[in-house]
Every structure is written in structure tokens, then in C-alpha cells.
Design a protein around this motif. Sequence first.
Motif, PDB file in Angstrom:
ATOM      1  N   LEU A  42      -8.227   5.977  -6.106  1.00 29.45           N
ATOM      2  CA  LEU A  42      -6.904   5.366  -6.004  1.00 29.45           C
ATOM      3  C   LEU A  42      -6.160   5.504  -7.324  1.00 29.45           C
ATOM      4  O   LEU A  42      -4.941   5.618  -7.365  1.00 29.45           O
ATOM      5  N   ALA A  43      -6.911   5.502  -8.420  1.00 27.30           N
ATOM      6  CA  ALA A  43      -6.266   5.667  -9.721  1.00 27.30           C
ATOM      7  C   ALA A  43      -5.927   7.134  -9.967  1.00 27.30           C
ATOM      8  O   ALA A  43      -5.297   7.476 -10.960  1.00 27.30           O
ATOM      9  N   GLY A  44      -6.396   8.006  -9.078  1.00 25.05           N
ATOM     10  CA  GLY A  44      -6.049   9.407  -9.216  1.00 25.05           C
ATOM     11  C   GLY A  44      -6.973  10.189 -10.131  1.00 25.05           C
ATOM     12  O   GLY A  44      -6.941  11.414 -10.184  1.00 25.05           O
ATOM     13  N   LEU A  59       0.856  -1.175   0.000  1.00 24.99           N
ATOM     14  CA  LEU A  59       0.000   0.000   0.000  1.00 24.99           C
ATOM     15  C   LEU A  59       0.894   1.227   0.000  1.00 24.99           C
ATOM     16  O   LEU A  59       1.857   1.293   0.758  1.00 24.99           O
ATOM     17  N   THR A  60       0.629   2.182  -0.844  1.00 26.72           N
ATOM     18  CA  THR A  60       1.425   3.413  -0.843  1.00 26.72           C
ATOM     19  C   THR A  60       0.986   4.278   0.332  1.00 26.72           C
ATOM     20  O   THR A  60      -0.112   4.112   0.872  1.00 26.72           O
ATOM     21  N   ARG A  80      -3.069   6.961   3.720  1.00 27.56           N
ATOM     22  CA  ARG A  80      -3.612   8.208   4.275  1.00 27.56           C
ATOM     23  C   ARG A  80      -5.072   8.365   3.869  1.00 27.56           C
ATOM     24  O   ARG A  80      -5.936   8.684   4.678  1.00 27.56           O
ATOM     25  N   TRP A  81      -5.344   8.070   2.610  1.00 26.76           N
ATOM     26  CA  TRP A  81      -6.724   8.198   2.119  1.00 26.76           C
ATOM     27  C   TRP A  81      -7.655   7.252   2.904  1.00 26.76           C
ATOM     28  O   TRP A  81      -8.735   7.628   3.344  1.00 26.76           O
TER      29      TRP A  81
END
Lengths: 539, 539
Positions: free
Chosen positions: B331-333, B23-24, B29-30
Amino acid sequence: MTDSLDHRLRGAWTPEGADAAHLTDRELRWLSRRIGDLTPSDPVAPDSAIAVPPSGLPGEARARLAEVVGPRHVLDEPRDRLERSGGLSYLDLLRRRNPASGMPVPDAVVLPADPDQVQRVLEVCVAHDVGVVPFGGGTSVVGGVTALKGDKDSVVVLDLERLNRLVSVDPVSHIAVLQAGVRAPDAERMLSAHGFTLGHVPQSYERATIGGFAATRSAGQASSGYGRFEDMVSGVRLATPRGEWRLGVAPASAAGPDLRHLAIGSEGALGVITEVAVRVRPVPETEHYEAFAVDGWERGCGLVRQLAQRGLLADITRLSDVDETRVSLHLAGSWKTGVLRRYLGVRGVGEPCLLVLGWHGESAKRRKDAMRLLRSGGAVWLSPAPAHAWLRGRFGGPRQRDALLDAGVCVETLETATHWSKIGTLYDRVRTALRGELGDPLIMCHVSHAYETGASLYFTVLTPRSTRDPVGQWQRAKTAACEAISDDRVGTISHHHAVGVDHAPYLEAEIGQLGGEVLAAAKRAVDPTGILNPGKLIR
Amino acid sequence: MTDSLDHRLRGAWTPEGADAAHLTDRELRWLSRRIGDLTPSDPVAPDSAIAVPPSGLPGEARARLAEVVGPRHVLDEPRDRLERSGGLSYLDLLRRRNPASGMPVPDAVVLPADPDQVQRVLEVCVAHDVGVVPFGGGTSVVGGVTALKGDKDSVVVLDLERLNRLVSVDPVSHIAVLQAGVRAPDAERMLSAHGFTLGHVPQSYERATIGGFAATRSAGQASSGYGRFEDMVSGVRLATPRGEWRLGVAPASAAGPDLRHLAIGSEGALGVITEVAVRVRPVPETEHYEAFAVDGWERGCGLVRQLAQRGLLADITRLSDVDETRVSLHLAGSWKTGVLRRYLGVRGVGEPCLLVLGWHGESAKRRKDAMRLLRSGGAVWLSPAPAHAWLRGRFGGPRQRDALLDAGVCVETLETATHWSKIGTLYDRVRTALRGELGDPLIMCHVSHAYETGASLYFTVLTPRSTRDPVGQWQRAKTAACEAISDDRVGTISHHHAVGVDHAPYLEAEIGQLGGEVLAAAKRAVDPTGILNPGKLIR
């Protein structure tokens, strides 16, 4: 109850108002030239000639059954009992011409009004150890509704004809709940009022019931489009000696084995199906039928296989072999004149096999691709005429058996299925076996249910009826055919006629001794005293 | 056997060579903002911390098993036994972080080479009253391969990984026979050499086996096109304590109940599946993926329903609800930048639900009609990109659970199915039940298996992991969800994860007490001493 005794008892399949079957002199002469001299059979025995034993139903059981369903709905007159003494197998037809052969007659007929009454009838029958034969349209051709007693002293027929309601329609989910005694035409009539159809059209359509379809794992003529009956069953409600049993909460599930498939095909031995939730479809806006000729059976099977494996089957897809094609065209007169024969000769079709396709509604979108495949495989488009001729007569086969028997013809049908790579072997084996027993009978065959991995084979056999031993003649031929099918597990003992009495000896060759033991164990769980349809599927 | 212990034991789903899940920081954080503060979990316990009791397998049994499979193929080192001590359920993952929780460990692992050896292993286990847990890919998420002993003193895991052969291909019938231990990617590789594909692609694809698919009544992501696994099964070969059992001789049959459906979904309790004959299809020449946005879940479900009822489903048809869509896009931005949001706003899609379609080969012919239906229903075509993004990550879900657990997230998936008219009710009930137990978890849902009469619902739930009682937290939420599903029989307790340990308490709500008794009776017939997978599906 609306049909007369003459109508139902005498093996008459024909619904009231429909044409009775008959054979023209021309047809008879042609048949006799083909299969040999015919000696007309004894006529169907009059009532008076049939010795109906007095009902053996204990008085107390009768009284309690009458309490459950009402006195008018427990019938023990010989006439009523005879009427539901069996189905419409060749043996059933023979028995009706030879009363001395000892037709098993039930001790009473019980007509419950609804699923609750069915449940309570079973409780009475358990308490008095009375056998129960569930009875729908009475169209079994394998002895499935023969009133066998098994180890019981008495047996009643549980006629479901009063369970004739459309219980509910879920137009969003495309599901309808039908009571088990609803006959197929009534189901279609009731569903069409909601814009839906079931699309299940077996040859027994005119008389057979929803419960019977589920109990026998039926397949209709439009199975390529609408699926087999088991594909339509969303849920089942059964009455069993251990209480009610409901199965099916979702279109699909991984909650263990799918027990709906134990109820479907259970032939009244694991419970009495009282309601079936079926998947329905919108009534198609169009129906289109057409016929082709293909050169040779092997090539025809190859084309049907390719249609199946490429997802291009018509809703109705039916391929006749050379002999069945020849008979159809002969009897229709179109072969004798030679016009069609010459036309096909020019197109290179020396051994025509008739292929009938029926496209319903949206499925016609597949037709263009199917046509391309058929043309490249050498199929010659004929016209809609032979397809419409088949459509008109498609429920007539069973009716004609009486007329044939009158004329002295032994006529039997048998059906099986296997994988495509074994279709040729199975076809040859069955024909060889029948010839071995019957000399030179007329054997016709068609594929009417095709799948990606295989297809059904449906044989019709005609031969002069033995006057000395008609039952033995049938038994020997049937045995030979069944052994040809089940030896080496080359095919299934039944693709859609079910097991009944006739196929029971071959069941374990297919499902193994363990399979038989599992079925027996399941039966003990739901029917510990063995009152349900004794002496048939599960022994 | 090629995987390292680190690999298999630690709940690592990732095949060797594939990217491990992580996980980034941005994702974490999100997630934390959405579901609340997270406390990182205890790490996976090192070997040394896990107390593995000595093997309780009697010496004589061990010797006889070694005679059957060879000494090298009876493993009783702690490492080997730990490796097959369970599957990949949330409880399994928790247990590996808390060795004190008492992970059940088998007494030995037996690796037979072929169906005959499996049969002989069962005979030894019957003779010594040893329980047997059949083990394929070990991917069960419901406790299906937990090494429970039931009433036995010892239990062995029967690892089928050496049954890894393609036995035969029948190119005419489109049937292939595969041994049970063949993993899905290997099956595809071996079949593709013959030009065929199975098309069965569940999320467990990378590790799961053919036998496991059959035993659990699996459904793959392309079930709309290729069918559920049960639709692909042409025949089954099982080893049972009462001997070998073979089922399936034809594509369809009316020879009584279809007992293949008793073997499929039997979860190792009615026999060890050793070979499966599967329907295969030619490898499609093309694959085409695309994505749409539909305004709102209800409308989205309505469109999928219409596609299903009009025969227009893509091979892969997957509809995410608003929350799942938002997470994917976040998540894909692509959501954060607001470009897509504004574009969809202009098109009137305020609550976008992502619809992914995948068309394989010939099925693309349905696409034109499907597009027309989707457009008229307000679906907005996005681009292939979100579909390809889903494709790339489609086996990643299970891998990510370890990373989430590391970060302190309780993550669970649960799935069910029902008829279309009850989809909304079921969706609401499950979400309400989960919220009732977990406060304000992130609940995402999708439909990935659609039928004419209904569809599956697949929920993913994320909430901060309880540090005090993580097992109890899971149990309460799971119980609430299962009750929401099974009360009033509104849905099935499992659409494709099977029963195992976790769903066993809810099975009888679905199949009735009689259904449970029928299964138990069938088990007694094939496994009289109850050695097969004790304590799970059939108790």
C-alpha cells in the motif's frame, strides 16, 4: 518431617546445620544501656508442660482422611499437632513460653501427597464440617497459620510439605510450575539445574514455601529487580471445596478482572494453592554488592525515590534509617572505633543512613547512571563490606528473636507502604505511636522495596519485655502502630507480612466495608460452609 | 456533546478536524484482486429510517434523575439515545446500515457532573430498577456499551463525558488523579502542563477515556515501556449501588487479595469507575523510531522474545507477520517497485516481517544492546521511514473500517495472547479457523505487546462481505476464532479488547465455572439488584 520438635516447635527459625542465633555479652550490655534493664524471660516450655487436649476429630473423618492420604499421613500425636499449632509471630513465641496462655492446637495434621489428594481431603472436611488450615513453611508472623477453629468443632492442619516437586519447566516461555510445598531454597536448587532462578528472597527464605509466597502476596529482598511474588505468578492451581480452580492462561489478559489477584493474597481462605506457575529468569552470571552512606533519612528516601522513578534501582535496594544504621555499625564494631564516623564527618555525612545495593547480571548496566545520581545527591560510597555483612546476616533476623526474648527483650517487626509524598508522615506516625505505648524503645526502620510511586517501611522495635503482662504490652503497641498506619488510609496495613489474625481488624479501613463484603461473597462461592482457614482474613 | 450525530452515530471514529478515512481506487483494486469481488454495502441508514421506540423510562425515575443531574442532563430525544446505543464493533457498524436488525436503544441518557452525582444516579436507578450502562468514549469493539436491558424494563446510558477533570497531581509520588470521563488526548494535554505523561496509547486513543481504560483492562501501543493500563492504576474510586468504594492506598500491599484488580476489567458490572489515580512519568525528552526487517515470522517472534526476556524491549515494539508486512509495503508502494524487495533479498530476507521500535527518553540506553541482539539474529535495519509511516497511521485502523465496509469488505480484528512456547500454535489455530469459515481471507497479524513469558497476537481479517447474511458470516468466523483460542485454554479470549457481549460465552473456558461464580458473587455484593451493565461480563 525431618526437623526435630525442638527445632520447629520452639520457634526455632534456624534450619538444621545453620548457626543458631545468640547474643554476645557485649551486644546485651549495649542493648541494655540503650533500652533499659532487662529481666530474662521464662524459657520455652518443655513438652510436658503443654496441655494438649485430645484430638476432637471425629473417628469417621479421621478414617476417611487416612483413606485419602494413607494412615501414615494423618498425625494426631500431641507432638505433631503442637508442631503445626501456629507460626512465628511474637505472640506465637510468647505462647511457647507460657503454656497456660492456651495455645490453639489442631486436632490432626494431614499430609497429602499431591494436588488430587488435597482436593479429596477438602471433600472429606466439607462432609464432616472440619476446618482446614493450609500450612507451608509455618513462618507467618501475623497468625496466618494459627489453628483457629472458627465455628467448627474441629480443625486439621493441611501440611503441604509432600507437595515438593518441580512439575515442569518451559525454557522458551521462562515459566516453571512448582508445587505449593516446595521451600524456597529447594525451588532455587531445582530451577538452577535448568539454568533458572526465581529470585524471590524474603527474610523467611530458608523455610517458606512457594504456596505460602502466593497465598501471602510476598515480597522478597530483591523485589526491585525481580518484582514482588505476585509479579512472578503466571498461573495458579487451587483446590477448593467447590472443586479445582485453575487461573492464568496468558502473560496478560483483558478477560474481565484478573482473578489471579484474588487467589494471590487469599491466605488459604479462598482455596488451597497446590501449584504455582512462576516466571523464572536465567541465573545471573554476576552479583555485585556495595554500600553507601547518605546524610539523613529524608535525603536517603529522596535518592531511592529518584532511582525508582528513573528506572535505576538495583535488584536489591535497601536504605536504613539513622537508628538502624547506628545499630548495624555499633554491633559490627566499626562505629565505636570512630574511624568511620570521622571519615563520614569529613565527607559531610553527620547522620549516616546505610544504603545497600545489589546488582545482578545485566542490571549492573544501570549502575553507572545510578552512581552519578547518588554522587550528585551526596551519597558516599563506603565499600562492599557493609553490604556483604548485611548479606551474611540477611536471614538471621527471625532467628535472633528467640535469643532476644531469652534475654528479656520484646522484639517486634512491622511493615507498611505508602506513596512517596506520605513516606515522612507515615514514618513519623508509626514511631510516635510506638513511643506513646512503649516509652523510649529502640526503633529501627528501613526501605527495602521501592516503586515509582512509593515504598515500603519496615520497622523493628526493641524494648524491655514486660514481666507482668507481655501479651498486653505487645497488643497495645501493635494496636497503636496499626491505627497510626490505617487512620486516614495513610499506609497499607501490610506490605508483605499479610493479614492473618493480627491485621484483620484493620483490613476494612483499607479495602472498605464493601471490600470485606466482596471477599466474603467470593468465599461463599468457593467455600460455602467456611471450612478454609477459619477466623482469619475473611471472617 | 460537541460531536455531531453524523459524527458519532455513524460509526465515525475520526475526531473532528482529523482526516476522514477513505480508500483509493488503487487500494480497492489491489484488495479486490487479493480477496475477491466486492459488492458495495448499503450506506449507513439515515436517522429517519431508524425506528426508535419511545423511552420506557418511568416518569418518576426521569424526574428524580433530573433532580440529581439537572433537567438539561437527562436526554431522551431519539437522536441522543441513538448516539449512545452501542460501540464500534463490526456488529455495531452493520446494525447502522440495517436498521431493521433491531438496534437496542437506551431509554435515556444521563450526564452526571461529578462522582457524587454518579452515586446518586445509581441510587435512583436502584430505587426504580433501571439498568445502567456506563459510557465513556463509546469505542468498545466487543459490545461492551450496547444498551442491553437484561432483566430490566428500562435502561439508561450513564455518559461520563462531564467527568472531565484532572483532580490532582502529586509530583513527588508521580501520581495523578483523573476523572473517568477524561479522554486520552485531554489527559495528556492536562498532564503535560505538569511535565508528565501517562504514555497510554491504544488504537482508540483519540476517543477513549480513562475510566474506559480501567474498566476494560486496556493495553496501549507503548505497553512494553509504560506497562498495561492496570500497571498504571494506583487507585480507583467507584460508585456502586451499595455506596462508594475506594481502593488503593499504597504502591503495593499484602493486605489480602488486591481488589484493584477486581475493579480493573470489571466493565461497568461491579461499579461505575468515577476516578482513577494513575502513575505518571516525566514527558520523555526524546522519541526515536526505527524499523527493521526480519526473515520470517518465527524468527521475528524469537527476536522479540529475546528482547523481552533480556529487558531490552523498546517502549513500542511491534512485529508484523509476512502478510501484514506485505500489505503495508504494497500500500505504501515500496514493495511494488521492487527496490526494497531486491535489497532485502541481497540481505537474505526472503520473507520480511516488519519490526517497528520506538524508544522514549531514557529507554534509548537499552538500544545499543537491543541492536546487537537484533543484528546477530539477522534483522536488517531499514530506516525510520516505515516506523514513521506506522506512527502517522496508527490511530487510523478503526476509521478505515467504515470505508472498507462501504466498499463491501467484511473487516474484523481480534486479539489474544499466550506464552511464548504456544505462540506458533495459537497463530496457526486462529488462521486455520478463520480460513475454515471464510475461504481465503486476507489475514494479517502482529505482536504489539511483549512480556517475558509471552506476547499478544492481533489479527486483522478482510474478506468480501456476504450480501445475504453479513451478520451470520461474522458470527461464524468469530465463533471459529474464539473456539480456536479458548479450546485447551491455549490463549486468552482477549488481550486488551475486553469481554463485552462478544467474548462472554468464552469467559468461563478461561477462568473456570468457579471464576464465573466468584464474579457473580462479587456482583451480588456490590449490585444486589443487578442494575449495572446488564447482560454482559457477568450474567
